[in-house]
Design a protein around this motif. Structure first.
Motif, PDB file in Angstrom:
ATOM      1  N   LYS A  57       0.972  -1.367  -0.106  1.00 19.19           N
ATOM      2  CA  LYS A  57      -0.095   0.178  -0.110  1.00 19.19           C
ATOM      3  C   LYS A  57       0.914   1.322   0.054  1.00 19.19           C
ATOM      4  N   TYR A  58       1.941   1.160   0.643  1.00 24.87           N
ATOM      5  CA  TYR A  58       2.846   2.500   0.828  1.00 24.87           C
ATOM      6  C   TYR A  58       3.570   2.629  -0.417  1.00 24.87           C
ATOM      7  N   LEU A  59       3.833   1.662  -1.230  1.00 29.16           N
ATOM      8  CA  LEU A  59       4.363   1.797  -2.628  1.00 29.16           C
ATOM      9  C   LEU A  59       3.459   2.202  -3.776  1.00 29.16           C
ATOM     10  N   ARG A  60       2.371   1.750  -3.618  1.00 24.33           N
ATOM     11  CA  ARG A  60       1.101   2.138  -4.396  1.00 24.33           C
ATOM     12  C   ARG A  60       0.612   3.681  -4.185  1.00 24.33           C
ATOM     13  N   HIS A  61       0.562   4.109  -2.880  1.00 21.99           N
ATOM     14  CA  HIS A  61       0.161   5.293  -2.646  1.00 21.99           C
ATOM     15  C   HIS A  61       0.963   6.645  -2.135  1.00 21.99           C
ATOM     16  N   VAL A  68       7.379   4.537  -7.002  1.00 24.77           N
ATOM     17  CA  VAL A  68       8.170   3.542  -7.565  1.00 24.77           C
ATOM     18  C   VAL A  68       7.377   2.544  -8.334  1.00 24.77           C
ATOM     19  N   TRP A  69       7.521   1.977  -9.660  1.00 26.99           N
ATOM     20  CA  TRP A  69       6.996   1.120 -10.300  1.00 26.99           C
ATOM     21  C   TRP A  69       6.935  -0.307  -9.752  1.00 26.99           C
ATOM     22  N   THR A  70       5.730  -0.794  -9.423  1.00 25.11           N
ATOM     23  CA  THR A  70       5.612  -1.903  -8.442  1.00 25.11           C
ATOM     24  C   THR A  70       4.759  -2.971  -9.129  1.00 25.11           C
ATOM     25  N   LEU A 121      -4.580  -1.744  -4.110  1.00 26.52           N
ATOM     26  CA  LEU A 121      -3.506  -1.415  -5.288  1.00 26.52           C
ATOM     27  C   LEU A 121      -4.046  -0.965  -6.634  1.00 26.52           C
ATOM     28  N   GLY A 122      -5.538  -1.368  -6.831  1.00 27.87           N
ATOM     29  CA  GLY A 122      -5.922  -0.870  -8.273  1.00 27.87           C
ATOM     30  C   GLY A 122      -5.488  -1.937  -9.238  1.00 27.87           C
ATOM     31  N   ALA A 123      -6.761  -1.922 -10.377  1.00 26.88           N
ATOM     32  CA  ALA A 123      -6.884  -2.800 -11.259  1.00 26.88           C
ATOM     33  C   ALA A 123      -5.573  -2.998 -12.254  1.00 26.88           C
TER      34      ALA A 123
END
Length: 369
Positions: A216-220, A224-226, A254-256
């Motif tokens: 969640k931290y990386l996404r929001h 950083v491309w994850t 994280l999203g679709a």
């Protein structure tokens, strides 16, 4: 919680670290990861490479590697980050999880520092990556969070050379070091090993929630491309109910557009009694995740051109064809859109794909003075 029973010697080379504090009973607590190893002077943590020396936590693997190799970026696996390009990959020793199914156990479970024979400064690694035509450096094979000081110094040197940094990690790290570590990364592949605390505790010696927090931290909170990888182990984390629950969590949190790789287990380390993952299990997992709404779901460790290729989520056009690690089609515009319907494809793309293919090239750093 590790008692750090193994010790370091006065001759062990060390490097200072930041994330620790002293306890009233004379021990020092490492605050890098949720294990919070409490160590007496000379003791090593479970990760093996962080230890207490003179009441300070130090890193014992700085500047040393178990080996360097140029790989295709798709092997990390990253399918939406500079496709087709070469990445200089390396690891050290040790790990802060204890996965019984580890498929890099000879490095991640190593307790022999003599395996770290390749020595290289951060500046040398960045220079060799540039000289060899690599677009990125990957901290992989064992988890880079445990040698974060070395990885961060390399990432700094790489940025000065225009080289990207890639973390291949289980995401088992505390909040403050997480923020520092990923501020130097350009891309990450995070292992989401399962979707139950029972699995993490029984087979990894860890917990699920810190991994979800990292994702969640990386996404929001970062750029950083994850991408995510889940190794499917027959009878352990491949049930339809778990895959459905995990898929819903990824979509909701994280999203679709989050790329997800399902890879095949093969018997290894302390799980020789489990059968290899049937390809049909990977295909079923891919279908479940896509039915939940995910746009880019892949199968790995098996020959599956359809499951390894990237498709436009709107019109179904094959955007990037893959046969193992070889790109067979490229139907993206210069700005990363579908050539047919002009819909954007998420990722980090350049005008043209790389041409590295499936080559694997070991690098001897001694030959690069």
């Amino acid at each position: 919680m590790s008692k750090g029973s193994e010790t370091i010697t006065p001759e062990t080379p060390t490097f200072p670290t930041r994330y620790w504090h002293k306890l009233e009973d004379g021990r020092v607590q490492c605050d890098l990861c949720p294990r919070y190893c409490k160590l007496r002077d000379g003791q090593r943590g479970l990760c093996f490479v962080r230890a207490n020396r003179s009441d300070e936590i130090v890193l014992t693997s700085y500047g040393r590697s178990s080996g360097f190799c140029i790989d295709p970026i798709e092997k990390k696996p990253l399918n939406h980050f500079l496709p087709g390009t070469p990445v200089l990959s390396f690891g050290t020793a040790g790990c802060n999880l204890a996965c019984k199914f580890c498929q890099n156990w000879d490095m991640s479970k190593s307790r022999e520092m003599d395996t770290l024979m390749d020595q290289a400064s951060p500046e040398k690694i960045a220079r060799v990556a540039r000289e060899m035509g690599c677009r990125s450096v990957a901290y992989t094979y064992n988890d880079p969070v445990i040698f974060m000081e070395y990885a961060i110094d390399i990432a700094r040197a790489c940025r000065a050379q225009g080289i990207k940094s890639v973390a291949v990690t289980a995401g088992y790290i505390c909040d403050e070091p997480r923020r520092e570590f990923f501020s130097y990364m350009d891309a990450a592949n995070v292992d989401l090993k399962a979707f139950s605390d029972e699995f993490y505790l029984k087979l990894c010696g860890g917990q699920l929630d810190p991994v979800l927090e990292t994702l969640k931290y990386l996404r929001h909170e970062t750029d950083v491309w994850t991408e995510i990888t889940t190794l499917l182990i027959p009878g352990e984390n491949d049930s339809e109910s778990e895959l459905e629950a995990m898929s819903r969590w990824v979509v909701d949190n994280l999203g679709a557009d989050t790329p997800w790789h399902f890879s095949a287990f093969h018997p290894d380390w302390k799980m020789m009694d489990h059968p290899p993952t049937p390809p049909v299990t990977l295909s079923r997992a891919r279908e479940i995740a896509m039915s939940a709404g995910l746009h880019h779901v892949y199968t790995g460790n098996v020959h599956d051109e359809r499951g390894g290729s990237t498709y436009c989520h709107r019109c179904g056009k094959r955007l990037i064809g893959r046969d193992w690690y070889v790109l067979t089609e490229w139907n993206l515009t210069a700005d990363g859109r579908c050539c047919d319907c002009n819909s954007p494809c998420v990722g980090v793309f350049e005008k043209h794909p790389g041409e590295w293919g499936a080559k694997r090239l070991p690098i001897n750093m001694e030959l690069h003075p």
